[in-house]
Design an enzyme around this catalytic site. Sequence first.
Site, PDB file in Angstrom:
ATOM      1  N   SER A 139      95.950 -69.768  -3.636  1.00  0.00           N
ATOM      2  CA  SER A 139      95.353 -69.309  -2.382  1.00  0.00           C
ATOM      3  C   SER A 139      96.480 -68.928  -1.434  1.00  0.00           C
ATOM      4  O   SER A 139      97.585 -69.482  -1.526  1.00  0.00           O
ATOM      5  CB  SER A 139      94.540 -70.443  -1.753  1.00  0.00           C
ATOM      6  OG  SER A 139      94.200 -70.130  -0.412  1.00  0.00           O
ATOM      7  N   TYR A 152      92.719 -79.483  -0.117  1.00  0.00           N
ATOM      8  CA  TYR A 152      92.531 -78.164  -0.733  1.00  0.00           C
ATOM      9  C   TYR A 152      93.825 -77.346  -0.647  1.00  0.00           C
ATOM     10  O   TYR A 152      94.313 -76.832  -1.660  1.00  0.00           O
ATOM     11  CB  TYR A 152      91.378 -77.411  -0.050  1.00  0.00           C
ATOM     12  CG  TYR A 152      91.224 -76.002  -0.572  1.00  0.00           C
ATOM     13  CD1 TYR A 152      90.618 -75.767  -1.807  1.00  0.00           C
ATOM     14  CD2 TYR A 152      91.702 -74.898   0.147  1.00  0.00           C
ATOM     15  CE1 TYR A 152      90.497 -74.479  -2.311  1.00  0.00           C
ATOM     16  CE2 TYR A 152      91.591 -73.610  -0.348  1.00  0.00           C
ATOM     17  CZ  TYR A 152      90.978 -73.410  -1.582  1.00  0.00           C
ATOM     18  OH  TYR A 152      90.874 -72.135  -2.081  1.00  0.00           O
TER      19      TYR A 152
HETATM   20  N1  NAP Z   1      86.858 -67.449  -1.523  1.00  0.00           N
HETATM   21  C1  NAP Z   1      87.995 -67.657  -0.904  1.00  0.00           C
HETATM   22  O1  NAP Z   1      88.120 -67.461   0.313  1.00  0.00           O
HETATM   23  C2  NAP Z   1      89.182 -68.116  -1.686  1.00  0.00           C
HETATM   24  C3  NAP Z   1      90.444 -68.003  -1.100  1.00  0.00           C
HETATM   25  C4  NAP Z   1      91.546 -68.452  -1.802  1.00  0.00           C
HETATM   26  C5  NAP Z   1      91.383 -68.997  -3.066  1.00  0.00           C
HETATM   27  N2  NAP Z   1      90.143 -69.096  -3.611  1.00  0.00           N
HETATM   28  C6  NAP Z   1      90.038 -69.700  -4.948  1.00  0.00           C
HETATM   29  O2  NAP Z   1      89.309 -68.838  -5.794  1.00  0.00           O
HETATM   30  C7  NAP Z   1      88.748 -69.601  -6.858  1.00  0.00           C
HETATM   31  C8  NAP Z   1      87.302 -69.194  -7.037  1.00  0.00           C
HETATM   32  O3  NAP Z   1      86.571 -69.592  -5.875  1.00  0.00           O
HETATM   33  P1  NAP Z   1      85.425 -68.692  -5.232  1.00  0.00           P
HETATM   34  O4  NAP Z   1      85.830 -68.392  -3.863  1.00  0.00           O
HETATM   35  O5  NAP Z   1      85.057 -67.612  -6.152  1.00  0.00           O
HETATM   36  O6  NAP Z   1      84.245 -69.783  -5.105  1.00  0.00           O
HETATM   37  P2  NAP Z   1      82.952 -70.059  -5.955  1.00  0.00           P
HETATM   38  O7  NAP Z   1      82.049 -68.877  -5.987  1.00  0.00           O
HETATM   39  O8  NAP Z   1      82.409 -71.350  -5.431  1.00  0.00           O
HETATM   40  O9  NAP Z   1      83.498 -70.265  -7.431  1.00  0.00           O
HETATM   41  C9  NAP Z   1      83.977 -71.478  -7.898  1.00  0.00           C
HETATM   42  C10 NAP Z   1      83.827 -71.490  -9.410  1.00  0.00           C
HETATM   43  O10 NAP Z   1      84.405 -72.699  -9.911  1.00  0.00           O
HETATM   44  C11 NAP Z   1      83.513 -73.272 -10.846  1.00  0.00           C
HETATM   45  N3  NAP Z   1      83.648 -74.723 -10.852  1.00  0.00           N
HETATM   46  C12 NAP Z   1      83.605 -75.566  -9.801  1.00  0.00           C
HETATM   47  N4  NAP Z   1      83.675 -76.838 -10.223  1.00  0.00           N
HETATM   48  C13 NAP Z   1      83.788 -76.792 -11.574  1.00  0.00           C
HETATM   49  C14 NAP Z   1      83.870 -77.774 -12.596  1.00  0.00           C
HETATM   50  N5  NAP Z   1      83.834 -79.098 -12.336  1.00  0.00           N
HETATM   51  N6  NAP Z   1      83.944 -77.369 -13.878  1.00  0.00           N
HETATM   52  C15 NAP Z   1      83.946 -76.050 -14.182  1.00  0.00           C
HETATM   53  N7  NAP Z   1      83.854 -75.064 -13.273  1.00  0.00           N
HETATM   54  C16 NAP Z   1      83.767 -75.443 -11.984  1.00  0.00           C
HETATM   55  C17 NAP Z   1      82.131 -72.849 -10.380  1.00  0.00           C
HETATM   56  O11 NAP Z   1      81.253 -72.801 -11.496  1.00  0.00           O
HETATM   57  P3  NAP Z   1      80.049 -73.832 -11.742  1.00  0.00           P
HETATM   58  O12 NAP Z   1      79.535 -74.257 -10.404  1.00  0.00           O
HETATM   59  O13 NAP Z   1      79.067 -73.040 -12.539  1.00  0.00           O
HETATM   60  O14 NAP Z   1      80.661 -74.947 -12.517  1.00  0.00           O
HETATM   61  C18 NAP Z   1      82.378 -71.457  -9.853  1.00  0.00           C
HETATM   62  O15 NAP Z   1      82.228 -70.493 -10.866  1.00  0.00           O
HETATM   63  C19 NAP Z   1      88.948 -71.061  -6.471  1.00  0.00           C
HETATM   64  O16 NAP Z   1      90.053 -71.598  -7.164  1.00  0.00           O
HETATM   65  C20 NAP Z   1      89.255 -70.993  -5.001  1.00  0.00           C
HETATM   66  O17 NAP Z   1      90.011 -72.083  -4.549  1.00  0.00           O
HETATM   67  C21 NAP Z   1      89.046 -68.665  -2.964  1.00  0.00           C
END
Ligand code: NAP
Length: 257
Positions: A139, A152
Site C-alpha cells: 500500500s 494495517y
Molecule cells: N482499496 C484500497 O484503498 C487499498 C489501498 C492500498 C492497498 N490495498 C490492498 O489491496 C488488497 C486488496 O484489497 P481491496 O481494496 O481490493 O479490498 P477487498 O475488496 O476487501 O478485497 C480483499 C480480498 O481479500 C480476500 N481475503 C480477506 N481475508 C481473507 C482470508 N482470510 N483468506 C483469503 N482471502 C481473504 C477477500 O476475499 P474473501 O472475502 O472472499 O475471502 C477479498 O477478495 C489488500 O491487500 C489491501 O490491503 C487496498
Amino acid sequence: MKITGNTILITGGTSGIGRALAEAFHDRGNRVIITGRREDLLEQITAGRPGMAGLPLDLADPDSVRRVQAEVQTCFPELNVLIANAGISRAEDMTAETWDASDAQAIIEINIFGVLRVTAAFLPLLKRQQDATIMATSSALAFVPRADFPAYCASKAFLHSWLQSLRHQLSGFPIEVLELSPPYVQTELTGVGQASDPRAMPVDVYLSEVMDLLERKHHARGEVLLERDFARRWAERDGQYDVIFDAMNPAKKRRSP
Ligand SMILES: NC(=O)c1ccc[n+]([C@@H]2O[C@H](COP(=O)([O-])OP(=O)(O)OC[C@H]3O[C@@H](n4cnc5c(N)ncnc54)[C@H](OP(=O)(O)O)[C@@H]3O)[C@@H](O)[C@H]2O)c1
C-alpha cells in the site's frame, strides 16, 4: 512480467483490486485462478470466463493453503505467476480502554502471514518455471502511515521491506518480485462507504494505470507505484516526511489524565 500467456494465481480475487486484476489479466489472454473464502463469488466471477478457475482459500488456515497448493500443483503445474493480493484493514483506537490488539493480530495473520504462507507454498513450483513473477499488494500507506490504521500500515511496511529481501534472495532465479502499492481505491476494504468515497480512486481507473505500468515495465526497483504516490514513497529522502505525516494525521487535542 509478460502480460499474456501466463498461468496466474491471485489471492483475494473475489472482490476489489484482486478481482479487477483477475479480469484484466484474463482479458489479456492469461489463465487465471482466483481464490478467496466467498465461494458464491468464486462461482459468479468465473462463470462465462473460460480459462478462469476459482478455488476456495482461507489464508488464516495453513491447511487450506496446503490444499490449494496441492490442487494447483496437480491441475496447473505450469503456474508461473503468484499475486498475493488478499488483505484486510481495520481502524484501531489504541487509546480506548477496550483496545486489546485482537484486530492487529487478525491483520498480521492475513496481511503478513497470509502472504508469507502462499509464497512459501508456491515458490517451489515457481522456481521450476522459465519465467515467473511474484507480486504482492502492499500500500502507499507503507511509506507514511495513517495513524488510525496502525497495524494495517505497519503490515504493509513489513511487506515493503520483506519483498526487498525476497527479491534479493531470488535474484539468481528467473523470478521477478513486484510490489503493488495502491493508493486509496474504491473497494470495500474498510467497509461499504469506501466503495463510493469520492476521495478514493475508481478501481477501473486504478487498474488501467497498473496494467499500463506493467505493460511498459515502468516499475523501478520492482515497485508498481502510481506517480501521484511518489511524494509519499520518497518523503523521508526528500525531507517531506513530517509535512506529509501531519497532513495525513491531523493533530489531536491534548487530554487530561
Ligand atoms: N482499496 C484500497 O484503498 C487499498 C489501498 C492500498 C492497498 N490495498 C490492498 O489491496 C488488497 C486488496 O484489497 P481491496 O481494496 O481490493 O479490498 P477487498 O475488496 O476487501 O478485497 C480483499 C480480498 O481479500 C480476500 N481475503 C480477506 N481475508 C481473507 C482470508 N482470510 N483468506 C483469503 N482471502 C481473504 C477477500 O476475499 P474473501 O472475502 O472472499 O475471502 C477479498 O477478495 C489488500 O491487500 C489491501 O490491503 C487496498
